[in-house]
Enzyme design. Structure first.
Site, PDB file in Angstrom:
ATOM      1  N   LYS A   3      51.316  30.810  25.855  1.00 32.88           N
ATOM      2  CA  LYS A   3      51.280  29.680  24.922  1.00 32.88           C
ATOM      3  C   LYS A   3      52.659  29.505  24.308  1.00 32.88           C
ATOM      4  CE  LYS A   3      52.017  31.144  21.375  1.00 32.88           C
ATOM      5  NZ  LYS A   3      53.148  32.001  20.835  1.00 32.88           N
ATOM      6  N   TYR A  20      48.484  28.761  16.750  1.00 32.28           N
ATOM      7  CA  TYR A  20      47.312  29.625  16.500  1.00 32.28           C
ATOM      8  C   TYR A  20      46.344  28.963  15.528  1.00 32.28           C
ATOM      9  CZ  TYR A  20      49.393  33.558  18.994  1.00 32.28           C
ATOM     10  OH  TYR A  20      49.914  34.366  19.973  1.00 32.28           O
TER      11      TYR A  20
HETATM   12  P1  NAD Z   1      61.588  37.248  24.747  1.00 33.61           P
HETATM   13  O1  NAD Z   1      62.838  36.557  24.347  1.00 33.61           O
HETATM   14  O2  NAD Z   1      61.367  38.626  24.263  1.00 33.61           O
HETATM   15  O3  NAD Z   1      61.483  37.274  26.345  1.00 33.61           O
HETATM   16  C1  NAD Z   1      61.765  36.148  27.136  1.00 33.61           C
HETATM   17  C2  NAD Z   1      62.146  36.610  28.518  1.00 33.61           C
HETATM   18  O4  NAD Z   1      62.485  35.462  29.313  1.00 33.61           O
HETATM   19  C3  NAD Z   1      63.383  37.528  28.523  1.00 33.61           C
HETATM   20  O5  NAD Z   1      63.168  38.617  29.376  1.00 33.61           O
HETATM   21  C4  NAD Z   1      64.498  36.630  29.070  1.00 33.61           C
HETATM   22  O6  NAD Z   1      65.473  37.356  29.775  1.00 33.61           O
HETATM   23  C5  NAD Z   1      63.705  35.737  30.005  1.00 33.61           C
HETATM   24  N1  NAD Z   1      64.378  34.475  30.317  1.00 33.61           N
HETATM   25  C6  NAD Z   1      64.395  33.907  31.533  1.00 33.61           C
HETATM   26  N2  NAD Z   1      65.131  32.801  31.524  1.00 33.61           N
HETATM   27  C7  NAD Z   1      65.604  32.662  30.284  1.00 33.61           C
HETATM   28  C8  NAD Z   1      66.456  31.693  29.659  1.00 33.61           C
HETATM   29  N3  NAD Z   1      66.937  30.636  30.324  1.00 33.61           N
HETATM   30  N4  NAD Z   1      66.732  31.851  28.352  1.00 33.61           N
HETATM   31  C9  NAD Z   1      66.249  32.887  27.646  1.00 33.61           C
HETATM   32  N5  NAD Z   1      65.436  33.840  28.198  1.00 33.61           N
HETATM   33  C10 NAD Z   1      65.127  33.717  29.495  1.00 33.61           C
HETATM   34  O7  NAD Z   1      60.390  36.294  24.319  1.00 33.61           O
HETATM   35  P2  NAD Z   1      58.853  36.703  24.192  1.00 33.61           P
HETATM   36  O8  NAD Z   1      58.553  37.021  22.793  1.00 33.61           O
HETATM   37  O9  NAD Z   1      58.516  37.669  25.233  1.00 33.61           O
HETATM   38  O10 NAD Z   1      58.142  35.269  24.483  1.00 33.61           O
HETATM   39  C11 NAD Z   1      57.978  34.779  25.802  1.00 33.61           C
HETATM   40  C12 NAD Z   1      56.762  33.835  25.830  1.00 33.61           C
HETATM   41  O11 NAD Z   1      55.604  34.560  25.451  1.00 33.61           O
HETATM   42  C13 NAD Z   1      56.845  32.647  24.902  1.00 33.61           C
HETATM   43  O12 NAD Z   1      56.278  31.515  25.497  1.00 33.61           O
HETATM   44  C14 NAD Z   1      56.015  33.054  23.702  1.00 33.61           C
HETATM   45  O13 NAD Z   1      55.432  31.979  23.010  1.00 33.61           O
HETATM   46  C15 NAD Z   1      54.963  33.910  24.364  1.00 33.61           C
HETATM   47  N6  NAD Z   1      54.401  34.941  23.464  1.00 33.61           N
HETATM   48  C16 NAD Z   1      53.066  35.027  23.343  1.00 33.61           C
HETATM   49  C17 NAD Z   1      52.505  35.974  22.511  1.00 33.61           C
HETATM   50  C18 NAD Z   1      51.018  36.112  22.406  1.00 33.61           C
HETATM   51  O14 NAD Z   1      50.552  36.867  21.560  1.00 33.61           O
HETATM   52  N7  NAD Z   1      50.259  35.443  23.248  1.00 33.61           N
HETATM   53  C19 NAD Z   1      53.332  36.823  21.790  1.00 33.61           C
HETATM   54  C20 NAD Z   1      54.709  36.737  21.953  1.00 33.61           C
HETATM   55  C21 NAD Z   1      55.247  35.767  22.797  1.00 33.61           C
END
Ligand code: NAD
Length: 368
Positions: free
Chosen positions: A136, A221
């Site tokens: 999401k 949420y």
């Molecule tokens: P994060 O920044 O920790 O991780 C993102 C990942 O994407 C990194 O490994 C990064 O290297 C990679 N990536 C690939 N291409 C990229 C680019 N062009 N720019 C930046 N990063 C790039 O983020 P996260 O917290 O893991 O969030 C990722 C997704 O998961 C989001 O859509 C977020 O909304 C979702 N999320 C959901 C929940 C949940 O509880 N359902 C919790 C946290 C995050």
């Protein structure tokens, strides 16, 4: 380790008597009962912080297993290969992952990258003939979401959105109570979703990668929650934005939005989405015959809550373990969660987000 019987006895009667639609064996993901059915082979795309959490949670899954990774960072692939015993042939980068099509060791790709990348990545995975689980928000607007739904349908693959709360036991119990009419006629929902965001250079504060600000990330949420707590789709929204730090929260990146939604039954919702306040994770549902109050309501848990009937005592099980086992059951056996989490469900939230942004911009009520 206790037996399944022991585990069952720890559950409240109300949890055990969930409707057939939701198979309570999902709750047994962490129990020690043997499982010899099909295993969902999952590749994770984007090895960031949430991907790490999902991968760790999947170690306790019975029906799902991490078998592949897609990453642009070779050092992360080495780390994950070692940690999870992933063979080299199941590792891809963003240039070559279309070749996943030829890999029978991957059934589904879980897209866990920045929001602005979800649409194109989902479409590429679908065209490679694999099911998609997408985090999401599914995209950055409803048009993107609909394109994702249409492409997955045409490719005959499933599209599921990472709405982990749809498998969370206390949330499921409140939804069961609502469906059973235990709150009476519903009148009001309040959702407060927020946290104080740090590093101003992160992708979450970049309009192109995030699609917006707090609303896309955390406000969603309260939107999704209003829909599953009330069990209706809103017909109008109003919204007001406040911004205290225009340097950190640039044009198109929302810091705080209060929004209201009206529902066909006459119920109303009042919600707050913010990147500028801490300890904000609370749902309140009010009906003529009762109420439900949850705080925390959507964090990683344990979720805490009570209703007019007393404290919610369903067990805490790692949300992502339940989600991934539940999704495996959905894909293999067609067992739906108590509220859907497919692509169409994601589009409903995106339409509301679009309407909230429009209401902020125009200052007017937006009909849905
Ligand atoms: P994060 O920044 O920790 O991780 C993102 C990942 O994407 C990194 O490994 C990064 O290297 C990679 N990536 C690939 N291409 C990229 C680019 N062009 N720019 C930046 N990063 C790039 O983020 P996260 O917290 O893991 O969030 C990722 C997704 O998961 C989001 O859509 C977020 O909304 C979702 N999320 C959901 C929940 C949940 O509880 N359902 C919790 C946290 C995050």
């Amino acid at each position: 380790m206790g037996s399944r019987r022991d585990f069952l006895e720890k559950l409240t009667v109300s949890t055990i008597s969930l409707p057939l639609l939701y198979n309570p064996t999902n709750l047994f993901a962490a129990s020690d009962e043997a499982y010899d059915g099909p295993i969902l082979k999952v590749a994770i795309m984007g090895l960031g912080s949430y991907a790490r959490r999902v991968a760790k949670a999947m170690e306790s899954c019975k029906r799902a297993k991490l078998t592949g990774v897609i990453s642009g960072t070779p050092s992360k692939i080495v780390e994950w290969r070692t940690k999870y015993g992933i063979p080299e042939k199941n590792c891809y980068n963003y240039d070559n992952f279309d070749r996943i099509k030829e890999n029978p060791d991957i059934d589904v790709v879980y897209v866990i990258t920045p929001n602005g990348l979800h649409k194109d990545q989902t479409i590429r995975v679908a065209k490679a003939g694999k099911h998609v689980i997408c985090e999401k928000p599914m995209g950055i607007n409803a048009q993107e979401g609909q394109e994702m739904v249409d492409t997955c349908k045409a490719a005959n693959v499933k599209l599921l959105i990472g709405y982990r709360m749809h498998y969370e036991p206390k949330t499921v119990e409140v939804i069961r109570m609502r469906k059973a009419g235990e709150f009476g006629k519903l009148k009001f929902f309040q959702g407060q979703s927020g946290f104080t965001i740090g590093d101003p250079t992160q992708w979450r504060l970049n309009k192109k990668l995030a699609g917006g600000g707090a609303m896309m990330d955390i406000g969603i949420y309260s939107i999704n929650g209003a829909r599953y707590m009330l069990g209706e789709e809103p017909i109008w929204v109003t919204a007001q934005e406040t911004k205290t730090d225009p340097v950190k929260f640039k044009e198109g990146v929302d810091e705080t939005i209060q929004f209201q939604m009206g529902f066909p039954s006459g119920a109303v919702a009042s919600c707050l989405s913010t990147y500028a306040m801490s300890h904000l994770d609370r749902f309140f549902l009010n009906g003529e015959d009762g109420f439900a109050e949850m705080q925390p309501s959507t964090g990683y848990g344990p979720i805490k809550g009570r209703t007019h009937k007393g404290e919610l005592k369903q067990p805490h099980i790692t949300h992502q373990t339940l989600q991934m086992d539940g999704m495996a059951q959905l894909i293999f056996e067609g067992v739906e969660p108590i509220v859907p989490l497919d692509g169409e469900e994601g589009v409903k939230d995106m339409k509301i987000i679009d309407a909230i942004y429009l209401a902020v911009k125009t200052g007017k009520r937006v009909d849905l």
